[in-house]
Design a protein around this motif. Structure first.
Motif, PDB file in Angstrom:
ATOM      1  N   VAL A 132     -51.079  -2.112  11.355  1.00 33.47           N
ATOM      2  CA  VAL A 132     -51.668  -0.800  11.102  1.00 33.47           C
ATOM      3  C   VAL A 132     -52.926  -0.949  10.252  1.00 33.47           C
ATOM      4  O   VAL A 132     -53.081  -1.937   9.538  1.00 33.47           O
ATOM      5  CB  VAL A 132     -50.632   0.134  10.418  1.00 33.47           C
ATOM      6  CG1 VAL A 132     -50.287  -0.331   9.040  1.00 33.47           C
ATOM      7  CG2 VAL A 132     -51.077   1.571  10.404  1.00 33.47           C
ATOM      8  N   PHE A 133     -53.832   0.021  10.346  1.00 29.07           N
ATOM      9  CA  PHE A 133     -55.031   0.031   9.515  1.00 29.07           C
ATOM     10  C   PHE A 133     -54.693   0.759   8.225  1.00 29.07           C
ATOM     11  O   PHE A 133     -54.324   1.932   8.242  1.00 29.07           O
ATOM     12  CB  PHE A 133     -56.181   0.735  10.238  1.00 29.07           C
ATOM     13  CG  PHE A 133     -57.467   0.724   9.463  1.00 29.07           C
ATOM     14  CD1 PHE A 133     -58.283  -0.390   9.500  1.00 29.07           C
ATOM     15  CD2 PHE A 133     -57.850   1.798   8.695  1.00 29.07           C
ATOM     16  CE1 PHE A 133     -59.473  -0.418   8.788  1.00 29.07           C
ATOM     17  CE2 PHE A 133     -59.034   1.788   7.975  1.00 29.07           C
ATOM     18  CZ  PHE A 133     -59.840   0.665   8.022  1.00 29.07           C
ATOM     19  N   ASP A 134     -54.781   0.069   7.092  1.00 34.83           N
ATOM     20  CA  ASP A 134     -54.476   0.651   5.785  1.00 34.83           C
ATOM     21  C   ASP A 134     -55.681   1.459   5.311  1.00 34.83           C
ATOM     22  O   ASP A 134     -56.741   0.895   5.056  1.00 34.83           O
ATOM     23  CB  ASP A 134     -54.146  -0.450   4.777  1.00 34.83           C
ATOM     24  CG  ASP A 134     -53.655   0.089   3.451  1.00 34.83           C
ATOM     25  OD1 ASP A 134     -54.085   1.184   3.044  1.00 34.83           O
ATOM     26  OD2 ASP A 134     -52.845  -0.606   2.808  1.00 34.83           O
ATOM     27  N   ILE A 168     -47.293   5.338  10.700  1.00 34.67           N
ATOM     28  CA  ILE A 168     -46.282   4.656  11.520  1.00 34.67           C
ATOM     29  C   ILE A 168     -45.338   5.716  12.069  1.00 34.67           C
ATOM     30  O   ILE A 168     -44.450   6.194  11.373  1.00 34.67           O
ATOM     31  CB  ILE A 168     -45.526   3.597  10.698  1.00 34.67           C
ATOM     32  CG1 ILE A 168     -46.518   2.623  10.080  1.00 34.67           C
ATOM     33  CG2 ILE A 168     -44.512   2.869  11.572  1.00 34.67           C
ATOM     34  CD1 ILE A 168     -45.915   1.694   9.046  1.00 34.67           C
ATOM     35  N   THR A 169     -45.535   6.086  13.327  1.00 38.96           N
ATOM     36  CA  THR A 169     -44.797   7.206  13.912  1.00 38.96           C
ATOM     37  C   THR A 169     -43.679   6.780  14.857  1.00 38.96           C
ATOM     38  O   THR A 169     -42.980   7.638  15.388  1.00 38.96           O
ATOM     39  CB  THR A 169     -45.768   8.132  14.661  1.00 38.96           C
ATOM     40  OG1 THR A 169     -46.432   7.380  15.682  1.00 38.96           O
ATOM     41  CG2 THR A 169     -46.799   8.732  13.711  1.00 38.96           C
ATOM     42  N   ALA A 170     -43.501   5.493  15.069  1.00 38.92           N
ATOM     43  CA  ALA A 170     -42.455   5.011  15.968  1.00 38.92           C
ATOM     44  C   ALA A 170     -41.107   5.006  15.245  1.00 38.92           C
ATOM     45  O   ALA A 170     -40.925   4.277  14.276  1.00 38.92           O
ATOM     46  CB  ALA A 170     -42.787   3.608  16.459  1.00 38.92           C
ATOM     47  N   VAL A 230     -53.505  -4.398   8.330  1.00 36.63           N
ATOM     48  CA  VAL A 230     -52.443  -5.111   7.626  1.00 36.63           C
ATOM     49  C   VAL A 230     -51.261  -5.290   8.567  1.00 36.63           C
ATOM     50  O   VAL A 230     -51.098  -4.535   9.526  1.00 36.63           O
ATOM     51  CB  VAL A 230     -51.982  -4.365   6.348  1.00 36.63           C
ATOM     52  CG1 VAL A 230     -53.088  -4.330   5.316  1.00 36.63           C
ATOM     53  CG2 VAL A 230     -51.506  -2.973   6.660  1.00 36.63           C
ATOM     54  N   ILE A 231     -50.456  -6.308   8.292  1.00 33.88           N
ATOM     55  CA  ILE A 231     -49.229  -6.544   9.038  1.00 33.88           C
ATOM     56  C   ILE A 231     -48.084  -6.307   8.073  1.00 33.88           C
ATOM     57  O   ILE A 231     -47.996  -6.942   7.023  1.00 33.88           O
ATOM     58  CB  ILE A 231     -49.167  -7.979   9.590  1.00 33.88           C
ATOM     59  CG1 ILE A 231     -50.343  -8.228  10.533  1.00 33.88           C
ATOM     60  CG2 ILE A 231     -47.837  -8.209  10.310  1.00 33.88           C
ATOM     61  CD1 ILE A 231     -50.469  -9.670  10.976  1.00 33.88           C
ATOM     62  N   LEU A 232     -47.217  -5.361   8.417  1.00 35.60           N
ATOM     63  CA  LEU A 232     -46.048  -5.068   7.610  1.00 35.60           C
ATOM     64  C   LEU A 232     -44.843  -5.701   8.290  1.00 35.60           C
ATOM     65  O   LEU A 232     -44.714  -5.656   9.513  1.00 35.60           O
ATOM     66  CB  LEU A 232     -45.863  -3.562   7.482  1.00 35.60           C
ATOM     67  CG  LEU A 232     -47.067  -2.831   6.882  1.00 35.60           C
ATOM     68  CD1 LEU A 232     -46.917  -1.337   7.044  1.00 35.60           C
ATOM     69  CD2 LEU A 232     -47.223  -3.194   5.429  1.00 35.60           C
ATOM     70  N   LEU A 233     -43.965  -6.275   7.509  1.00 36.21           N
ATOM     71  CA  LEU A 233     -42.810  -6.997   8.034  1.00 36.21           C
ATOM     72  C   LEU A 233     -41.521  -6.229   7.794  1.00 36.21           C
ATOM     73  O   LEU A 233     -41.477  -5.339   6.931  1.00 36.21           O
ATOM     74  CB  LEU A 233     -42.738  -8.375   7.383  1.00 36.21           C
ATOM     75  CG  LEU A 233     -43.973  -9.255   7.602  1.00 36.21           C
ATOM     76  CD1 LEU A 233     -43.857 -10.541   6.799  1.00 36.21           C
ATOM     77  CD2 LEU A 233     -44.148  -9.559   9.077  1.00 36.21           C
ATOM     78  N   PRO A 234     -40.447  -6.569   8.524  1.00 34.99           N
ATOM     79  CA  PRO A 234     -39.166  -5.908   8.283  1.00 34.99           C
ATOM     80  C   PRO A 234     -38.774  -6.023   6.808  1.00 34.99           C
ATOM     81  O   PRO A 234     -38.932  -7.068   6.192  1.00 34.99           O
ATOM     82  CB  PRO A 234     -38.191  -6.695   9.165  1.00 34.99           C
ATOM     83  CG  PRO A 234     -39.043  -7.221  10.269  1.00 34.99           C
ATOM     84  CD  PRO A 234     -40.374  -7.531   9.620  1.00 34.99           C
ATOM     85  N   GLY A 235     -38.304  -4.913   6.249  1.00 32.40           N
ATOM     86  CA  GLY A 235     -37.923  -4.879   4.842  1.00 32.40           C
ATOM     87  C   GLY A 235     -39.018  -4.332   3.943  1.00 32.40           C
ATOM     88  O   GLY A 235     -38.758  -3.960   2.805  1.00 32.40           O
ATOM     89  N   ASP A 236     -40.265  -4.268   4.440  1.00 33.40           N
ATOM     90  CA  ASP A 236     -41.366  -3.726   3.638  1.00 33.40           C
ATOM     91  C   ASP A 236     -41.196  -2.219   3.463  1.00 33.40           C
ATOM     92  O   ASP A 236     -40.677  -1.527   4.340  1.00 33.40           O
ATOM     93  CB  ASP A 236     -42.719  -4.002   4.301  1.00 33.40           C
ATOM     94  CG  ASP A 236     -43.164  -5.442   4.166  1.00 33.40           C
ATOM     95  OD1 ASP A 236     -42.525  -6.201   3.413  1.00 33.40           O
ATOM     96  OD2 ASP A 236     -44.164  -5.803   4.817  1.00 33.40           O
ATOM     97  N   GLU A 237     -41.670  -1.723   2.330  1.00 34.57           N
ATOM     98  CA  GLU A 237     -41.693  -0.289   2.046  1.00 34.57           C
ATOM     99  C   GLU A 237     -43.154   0.114   1.856  1.00 34.57           C
ATOM    100  O   GLU A 237     -43.692   0.003   0.764  1.00 34.57           O
ATOM    101  CB  GLU A 237     -40.882   0.024   0.788  1.00 34.57           C
ATOM    102  CG  GLU A 237     -39.411  -0.293   0.935  1.00 34.57           C
ATOM    103  CD  GLU A 237     -38.617   0.025  -0.319  1.00 34.57           C
ATOM    104  OE1 GLU A 237     -39.107   0.770  -1.192  1.00 34.57           O
ATOM    105  OE2 GLU A 237     -37.495  -0.477  -0.426  1.00 34.57           O
ATOM    106  N   PRO A 238     -43.812   0.566   2.932  1.00 34.63           N
ATOM    107  CA  PRO A 238     -45.244   0.878   2.848  1.00 34.63           C
ATOM    108  C   PRO A 238     -45.529   2.100   1.977  1.00 34.63           C
ATOM    109  O   PRO A 238     -44.649   2.944   1.769  1.00 34.63           O
ATOM    110  CB  PRO A 238     -45.640   1.139   4.293  1.00 34.63           C
ATOM    111  CG  PRO A 238     -44.376   1.498   4.985  1.00 34.63           C
ATOM    112  CD  PRO A 238     -43.281   0.784   4.270  1.00 34.63           C
ATOM    113  N   SER A 239     -46.760   2.184   1.484  1.00 35.05           N
ATOM    114  CA  SER A 239     -47.185   3.338   0.700  1.00 35.05           C
ATOM    115  C   SER A 239     -47.140   4.581   1.580  1.00 35.05           C
ATOM    116  O   SER A 239     -47.087   4.493   2.811  1.00 35.05           O
ATOM    117  CB  SER A 239     -48.604   3.126   0.178  1.00 35.05           C
ATOM    118  OG  SER A 239     -49.525   3.143   1.251  1.00 35.05           O
ATOM    119  N   ALA A 240     -47.181   5.745   0.961  1.00 34.31           N
ATOM    120  CA  ALA A 240     -47.120   7.003   1.710  1.00 34.31           C
ATOM    121  C   ALA A 240     -48.274   7.126   2.701  1.00 34.31           C
ATOM    122  O   ALA A 240     -48.092   7.599   3.820  1.00 34.31           O
ATOM    123  CB  ALA A 240     -47.134   8.182   0.749  1.00 34.31           C
TER     124      ALA A 240
END
Length: 83
Positions: A10-12, A35-37, A19-29
């Motif tokens: 996703v584009f931060d 991330i709509t999926a 950025v690439i977010l991995l399983p277990g990550d808690e992204p900022s609001a």
């Protein structure tokens, strides 16, 4: 904050880069809003948009304040040399 169960690209908007977010990550609001999926999130549900104490979300714009997308003129295709 909700956790991801799959990798997401996703584009931060805060860092202004991909950025690439991995399983277990808690992204900022701000990132989570993009991330709509449902399958990407723990529990299979997209988290609700966080609301601060003023009753407004922290995101840029809203239904009334969303800026119009920039209109890009169509690309002109030139003729290619065919040999």
């Amino acid at each position: 904050m909700a956790r991801l169960v799959s990798a997401v690209h996703v584009f931060d908007p805060e860092l202004k880069e991909r950025v690439i977010l991995l399983p277990g990550d808690e992204p900022s609001a701000a990132v989570a809003r993009l991330i709509t999926a449902p399958k990407a999130w723990e529990g299979g549900m997209v988290p609700e948009d966080p609301v601060d104490e003023t009753g407004e979300d922290g995101g840029p714009g809203g239904p009334e304040g969303t800026p119009e997308p920039k209109k890009v003129p169509p690309r002109r295709g030139g003729r290619r040399n065919q040999t």
